[in-house]
Design a protein around this motif. Structure first.
Motif, mmCIF file in Angstrom:
data_model
loop_
_atom_site.group_PDB
_atom_site.id
_atom_site.type_symbol
_atom_site.label_atom_id
_atom_site.label_comp_id
_atom_site.label_asym_id
_atom_site.label_seq_id
_atom_site.Cartn_x
_atom_site.Cartn_y
_atom_site.Cartn_z
ATOM 1 N N VAL A 158 -8.947 0.205 -5.378
ATOM 2 C CA VAL A 158 -8.211 -0.236 -4.193
ATOM 3 C C VAL A 158 -9.082 -1.155 -3.336
ATOM 4 O O VAL A 158 -8.624 -2.198 -2.869
ATOM 5 C CB VAL A 158 -7.714 0.980 -3.364
ATOM 6 N N THR B 143 -5.395 6.067 -0.143
ATOM 7 C CA THR B 143 -4.563 4.872 -0.192
ATOM 8 C C THR B 143 -4.583 4.275 -1.592
ATOM 9 O O THR B 143 -5.638 4.154 -2.207
ATOM 10 C CB THR B 143 -5.070 3.818 0.815
ATOM 11 N N VAL C 130 -2.543 1.034 -4.125
ATOM 12 C CA VAL C 130 -1.881 -0.268 -4.020
ATOM 13 C C VAL C 130 -0.929 -0.437 -5.197
ATOM 14 O O VAL C 130 -1.310 -0.226 -6.350
ATOM 15 C CB VAL C 130 -2.918 -1.420 -4.020
ATOM 16 N N ASN D 240 0.838 -1.194 0.000
ATOM 17 C CA ASN D 240 0.000 0.000 0.000
ATOM 18 C C ASN D 240 0.874 1.247 0.000
ATOM 19 O O ASN D 240 2.020 1.206 0.452
ATOM 20 C CB ASN D 240 -0.885 0.036 1.243
#
Length: 135
Positions: free
Chosen positions: A60, A24, A26, A16
């Motif tokens: 995500v 966030t 990835v 992450n």
């Protein structure tokens, strides 16, 4: 110009990261083996190639989803097909400029996990060969 690529491979690493302050994302790499045939100077061999993938926004949640048993949907060794947009970013360190090529994921599908060495070499279970098969 249409910018859409589709690649398939096994997840080699996943992590992450934070972008735009509080969002966030990835990062994950998809790897696959490439066969190189025998040449005059070398024997036939395989090499590994990796595609760097990035998931942002709503993708995500899909990437980090859990299965019904609570295990992660995507983890190292998961076989998946990824569709997305190819991006190239240039980073300069000192006097050297690096180009980073990655795929921004727009869709994906999971097709299973890579079998472990002991599972791949194990004989098929006896109950799989049923006597009531018509052939």
């Amino acid at each position: 110009m249409i910018n859409n690529v589709t690649v398939e491979g096994y997840v080699a690493k996943i992590s992450n990261f934070v972008y735009s302050g509080d969002k966030t994302g990835v990062h994950f790499d998809l790897g696959h083996q490439v066969y190189h045939g025998k040449t005059e100077n070398s024997e036939a061999h395989y090499t590994s190639e990796f595609f760097h993938c990035v998931a942002l926004g709503g993708m995500v949640k899909r990437i980090l989803a859990k299965r019904q048993d609570g295990s992660p949907l995507i983890e190292v060794g998961t076989r998946m097909t990824v569709s997305g947009k190819l991006t190239v970013r240039k980073n300069k360190k000192g006097e050297v400029t690096y180009e980073n090529v990655s795929i921004v994921v727009t869709d994906f599908s999971v097709s299973g996990k890579k079998p472990k060495a002991e599972e791949a070499s194990a004989p098929a279970p006896a109950e799989a060969a049923s006597s009531d098969m018509p052939f």
